[in-house]
Design a protein around this motif. Structure first.
Motif, PDB file in Angstrom:
ATOM      1  N   ARG A   1       0.256 -11.757   9.110  1.00 50.61           N
ATOM      2  CA  ARG A   1       1.066 -10.558   9.304  1.00 50.61           C
ATOM      3  C   ARG A   1       2.218 -10.805  10.276  1.00 50.61           C
ATOM      4  NH1 ARG A   1       2.234  -7.029   6.637  1.00 50.61           N
ATOM      5  NH2 ARG A   1       2.175  -5.303   8.103  1.00 50.61           N
TER       6      ARG A   1
ATOM      7  N   THR B   1      -5.018   0.354   5.367  1.00 51.86           N
ATOM      8  CA  THR B   1      -3.680   0.649   5.874  1.00 51.86           C
ATOM      9  C   THR B   1      -3.522   2.138   6.090  1.00 51.86           C
ATOM     10  OG1 THR B   1      -2.779  -1.232   4.648  1.00 51.86           O
ATOM     11  CG2 THR B   1      -1.203   0.427   5.401  1.00 51.86           C
TER      12      THR B   1
ATOM     13  N   ARG C   1      -2.470  -1.420  10.053  1.00 49.78           N
ATOM     14  CA  ARG C   1      -3.024  -2.218   8.966  1.00 49.78           C
ATOM     15  C   ARG C   1      -3.921  -3.266   9.578  1.00 49.78           C
ATOM     16  NH1 ARG C   1      -0.058  -6.235   4.741  1.00 49.78           N
ATOM     17  NH2 ARG C   1      -1.334  -5.840   2.902  1.00 49.78           N
TER      18      ARG C   1
ATOM     19  N   GLU D   1       0.823  -1.213   0.000  1.00 45.75           N
ATOM     20  CA  GLU D   1       0.000   0.000   0.000  1.00 45.75           C
ATOM     21  C   GLU D   1       0.857   1.262   0.000  1.00 45.75           C
ATOM     22  OE1 GLU D   1      -2.501  -3.286   1.666  1.00 45.75           O
ATOM     23  OE2 GLU D   1      -0.435  -2.574   1.951  1.00 45.75           O
TER      24      GLU D   1
ATOM     25  N   GLU E   1       3.415  -3.321  14.442  1.00 46.73           N
ATOM     26  CA  GLU E   1       3.177  -2.342  13.381  1.00 46.73           C
ATOM     27  C   GLU E   1       3.688  -0.960  13.792  1.00 46.73           C
ATOM     28  OE1 GLU E   1       2.073  -3.016  10.452  1.00 46.73           O
ATOM     29  OE2 GLU E   1       0.556  -4.577  10.456  1.00 46.73           O
TER      30      GLU E   1
ATOM     31  N   SER F   1      -8.003  -5.065   3.122  1.00 46.78           N
ATOM     32  CA  SER F   1      -7.487  -4.436   4.333  1.00 46.78           C
ATOM     33  C   SER F   1      -7.548  -2.926   4.180  1.00 46.78           C
ATOM     34  CB  SER F   1      -6.040  -4.872   4.588  1.00 46.78           C
ATOM     35  OG  SER F   1      -5.197  -4.437   3.534  1.00 46.78           O
TER      36      SER F   1
ATOM     37  N   PRO G   1       4.363   3.412   7.684  1.00 46.87           N
ATOM     38  CA  PRO G   1       3.166   2.649   8.052  1.00 46.87           C
ATOM     39  C   PRO G   1       2.764   2.920   9.498  1.00 46.87           C
ATOM     40  CG  PRO G   1       4.785   1.253   6.953  1.00 46.87           C
ATOM     41  CD  PRO G   1       5.478   2.539   7.283  1.00 46.87           C
TER      42      PRO G   1
END
Length: 390
Positions: A239, A39, A30, A9, A362, A37, A27
């Motif tokens: 993930r 993000t 997500r 993304e 994340e 998804s 990022p």
């Protein structure tokens, strides 16, 4: 744990905004949505984009591949209009939550509250946001905080119905000041003090929680609870495997402990002590966030409660973390009974913890993510007394 490559993304956003090569795309989050998804990405590009006047320094965009239909695009989309391959929007212009952007600004919130007889006394504050799902804005008023929940318009009537059914069953929810078909729900504060601010005797609190669960089980609703935990397990596993090479062994343990169970009763759907309020004697006086309530597996509520307690204990500094770990151990002892085992209580709790770990990873909080993965492993098959032990 290690940082995986930038999500695809990020490249999609670079192309869509025609960003300069040295622009930073970081990022933020997500999570699954629809068939894809959504993000969150922070963009820092001091030189701007090819679009004159576009401000892209330190702002948050979302890239959405859910293919969910929306009434109106608020950014731009690619692919068929009825189910775009991808869409991009600038926060807070969430196309799934069309009422979010208006209430994020003080003047609009003030007008809304005035129509409900509430006088705003301070600026609105974003309290929570899950893109595509919901936003929560707290607005100070002359008579206390007003809580504005922004929801998909398609869900608002059902959620108001849930509030009505819970209230009819005598379950203490915050009063509804008003709501609208475009996805707005304005609530009064819950009665009492947050349980999270003063954790007392763990067993006494769990007694209160079990009493509340029995009352919720008697609520007259017929739709399914919105938990989707098994689907989330698949997402978390896909993930987390990108972050932790050793994750596969833990995933196999979680899946081996998982038990399918038929929905048998009405549940809250996201029950944890952060949703609860109490009086000075420790009696529960309020519960919030019943949007997910419906018919489901009882262990989904007990598992959510345990996982939240563990995740909170990981975040809580010493010495207060001892109280939270005591609550988590008591919850594991209490609900790891024959019924809980038949419903995969431990695996469901571990799945929640995988979600917490993914969130930490994340955000590049590697130490917290690792601690949560260790806790998930402990929840799967260790005695309750060892939970949180170092």
């Amino acid at each position: 744990m290690h940082a995986p490559p930038a999500p695809p993304e990020a490249d999609m956003l670079r192309d869509a905004l025609e960003l300069a090569p040295d622009a930073r795309v970081r990022p933020l989050s997500r999570e699954p949505l629809g068939s894809g998804s959504v993000t969150g990405l922070e963009v820092t590009d001091p030189r701007g984009t090819a679009e004159p006047g576009t401000r892209t320094t330190g702002v948050t965009y979302f890239v959405d591949t859910s293919r969910r239909a929306v009434e109106r695009e608020t950014g731009f989309a690619t692919g068929p209009s009825e189910a775009p391959d991808a869409r991009v929007w600038l926060h807070p212009a969430d196309p799934h939550l069309p009422a979010l952007a208006p209430v994020a600004f003080a003047d609009a919130a003030s007008v809304l509250l005035a129509r409900l007889g509430l006088a705003q006394s301070g600026p609105p504050v974003f309290v929570a946001y899950r893109p595509g799902r919901r936003g929560v804005v707290r607005v100070p008023t002359a008579t206390g905080d007003a809580w504005i929940k922004v929801l998909p318009p398609s869900r608002i009537a059902q959620i108001v119905g849930i509030h009505s059914a819970f209230a009819h069953a005598g379950i203490p929810l915050p009063a509804i000041h008003g709501w609208s078909q475009d996805g707005l729900l304005v609530l009064a504060p819950a009665a009492g003090a947050p349980v999270a601010e003063a954790l007392g005797d763990a067993e006494a609190l769990l007694d209160e929680v079990d009493a509340l669960r029995r009352r919720i089980a008697a609520v007259a609703v017929t739709h399914e609870a919105r938990t989707g935990l098994k689907r989330r397990l698949d997402w978390y596993a896909s993930r987390l495997g990108e972050y932790d090479a050793a994750f596969g062994a833990l995933e196999r343990r979680v899946r081996a402990a998982w038990r399918e169970a038929a929905p048998t009763t009405v549940i809250h759907g996201d029950l944890h002590f952060g949703q609860l309020f109490q009086d000075d004697d420790g009696r529960l006086t309020g519960v919030i966030d019943v949007d997910t309530a419906g018919i489901g597996v009882p262990a989904d509520d007990t598992a959510a409660f345990l996982a939240h307690a563990v995740a909170s204990a990981v975040l809580t500094p010493a010495p207060r973390d001892g109280q939270v770990w005591a609550l988590a151990r008591a919850a594991l002892r209490r609900w790891d009974d024959e019924a809980g085992r038949a419903q995969g209580f431990r695996a469901r709790a571990a799945t929640h913890l995988l979600g917490h770990a993914l969130g930490a990873a994340e955000m590049r909080e590697d130490e917290r993510a690792a601690a949560l993965l260790r806790a998930a492993a402990s929840v799967i098959d260790q005695p309750a007394g060892t939970l949180g032990a170092t």
